[in-house]
Design an enzyme around this catalytic site. Structure first.
Site, short mmCIF file in Angstrom:
data_model
loop_
_atom_site.label_atom_id
_atom_site.label_comp_id
_atom_site.label_asym_id
_atom_site.label_seq_id
_atom_site.Cartn_x
_atom_site.Cartn_y
_atom_site.Cartn_z
N ALA A 16 8.60 -14.19 2.06
CA ALA A 16 7.59 -15.09 1.51
C ALA A 16 7.47 -16.36 2.36
O ALA A 16 6.36 -16.80 2.69
CB ALA A 16 7.93 -15.46 0.07
N GLU A 172 19.14 3.25 -1.53
CA GLU A 172 19.00 3.26 -0.06
C GLU A 172 20.35 3.08 0.63
O GLU A 172 20.60 3.68 1.68
CB GLU A 172 18.00 2.17 0.38
CG GLU A 172 16.57 2.46 -0.05
CD GLU A 172 15.55 1.76 0.80
OE1 GLU A 172 14.56 2.39 1.20
OE2 GLU A 172 15.74 0.55 1.09
#
Length: 406
Positions: A16, A172
């Protein structure tokens, strides 16, 4: 043209923060605004690759990008320092080495481990938070193999790895471990059956936001490579060399020398300590991404809850969402300064793909189309490289991307 140049300060160089800074340099000419980026490291890192660093399947430097390589420091004042506190009334930010003031503030300070009050979690469990914590996990796991190999009667718990949580990061990471552990077994001449990898998840399923077919595929893929699952099982306590799971008569203690917690995150504690009201560890921002009561403060990424009006629930704080928030944030800062209509955040879901290690993956793209195996893995790499292209153009893709000629 405005009289005094507004001071825009961006805290944090995560997805961000980096993309907001990039967009601000496109929205404002150098003479129009003073843009400052503050980060405790002089590099940005791919948070979505940290599970690979932690497992040891990619080199640590692959995940790091020097800020000066992708941000024009002639246009942006980069301050390599650590944020201590935000004084939102005085519009100042206290740093370890000084203080800066702002007219507009963007908070993208990222996440911290949320231990949910589980005893011993903070003290004894690793977490995939930063480049350094991920590197510690990698080194610790390999050290256990070395210890195991050099003892006459080794303790089996040396090669028992417990992963807490079966969300995106947890799954993951398990996929990368499934690829890495056979290589370590070969390197240290250790039988694969001596290693246990156990995932413990309180929910009855892995990846609760995914389609049932995709979940079945992912779970079977991991189980076929030796991953054990204990679903619907809560971690009650974490000890130095074990985890206690279950309740009452079903309580069980699992001996393990490696415990990695991926089960939850919360906003950087500086946000709460600076007086912003938190809900479940994050700030509820409005549709324009501003903090309640402070129209000059934008909060993005892992520090914020942004509501999905269709479901009435907040969006999950993913990299994809953080990147899109950056576009809205930069637009709205310029709109406040020059006038116009503020933009409300609407998530454009381009799909989600989870890597399962090696050439395997699964997920959805383009309005729910399901992908499996190599096809999904290629799409995952395309998604990763697209971000690199947005951040640093084709040269960064060639240097750091998943599709590289060298």
């Amino acid at each position: 043209m405005i009289g005094n140049r507004p001071k825009i300060v961006v805290l944090g160089a995560g997805y961000a923060g980096m993309m907001t800074t990039k967009r601000l340099t496109q929205q404002f000419a150098p003479e129009e605004a003073d843009i400052t980026l503050v980060n405790k490291h002089n590099y940005h890192y791919q948070t979505t690759w940290l599970h690979e660093v932690a497992a040891g399947t990619i080199d640590v430097n692959r995940s790091r990008i020097m800020i000066s390589d992708v941000i024009n420091t002639r246009h942006v004042n980069f301050i390599h320092d650590t944020v201590v506190k935000i004084n939102k009334e005085a519009k100042t930010v206290q740093l370890e080495k000084g203080e800066i003031n702002y007219d507009y503030l963007v908070i993208g300070l990222g996440f911290e481990k949320a231990a949910f009050g589980i005893p011993g979690m903070e003290e004894h469990a690793f977490s995939i938070q930063t480049v350094d914590t991920s590197r510690m996990i990698r080194d610790h796991i390999e050290y256990q193999f070395a210890r195991y190999r050099n003892q006459k009667n080794p303790d089996p718990s040396m090669l028992t790895i417990v992963v807490g949580g079966a969300g995106f990061t947890g799954i993951e990471f398990l996929g990368e471990l499934a690829e890495r552990i056979p290589l370590l077994c070969k390197k240290y001449d250790v039988p694969r059956q001596d290693v246990r990898i156990i995932d413990i998840e309180a929910m009855p399923t892995i990846l609760p936001n995914f389609d049932e077919e995709l979940l079945t595929y992912a779970k079977e893929s991991l189980e076929n490579r030796g991953i054990e699952f204990k679903l619907g099982t809560k971690i009650k306590e974490v000890k130095e060399d074990s985890v206690v799971v279950g309740e009452d008569e079903k309580e069980e203690e699992i001996k393990a020398n490696t415990i990695v917690w991926t089960g939850g995150v919360q906003a950087n504690r500086i946000v709460g300590e600076s007086g912003f009201e938190l809900t479940k560890g994050k700030v509820n921002v409005d549709a324009t991404l501003r903090a309640p009561g402070h129209d000059e403060v934008f909060i993005l990424g892992d520090c914020a809850w942004v509501m999905n009006n269709e479901t009435g629930k907040p969006y999950p704080p993913t990299a994809q969402i953080a990147i899109q928030e950056a576009d809205v944030c930069a637009h709205n800062i310029k709109t406040i300064i020059y006038g116009g209509t503020l933009q409300e955040f609407q998530f454009d879901d381009k799909g989600t793909v989870a890597s399962l290690g090696g050439s395997d993956a699964m997920g959805t793209v383009f309005d729910g189309n399901k992908l499996y195996g190599m096809q999904a893995k290629v799409m995952k790499n395309v998604i990763d490289d697209r971000y690199l292209f947005l951040l640093g153009g084709p040269m960064l893709v060639l240097k750091k991307g998943k599709f590289r000629p060298f």
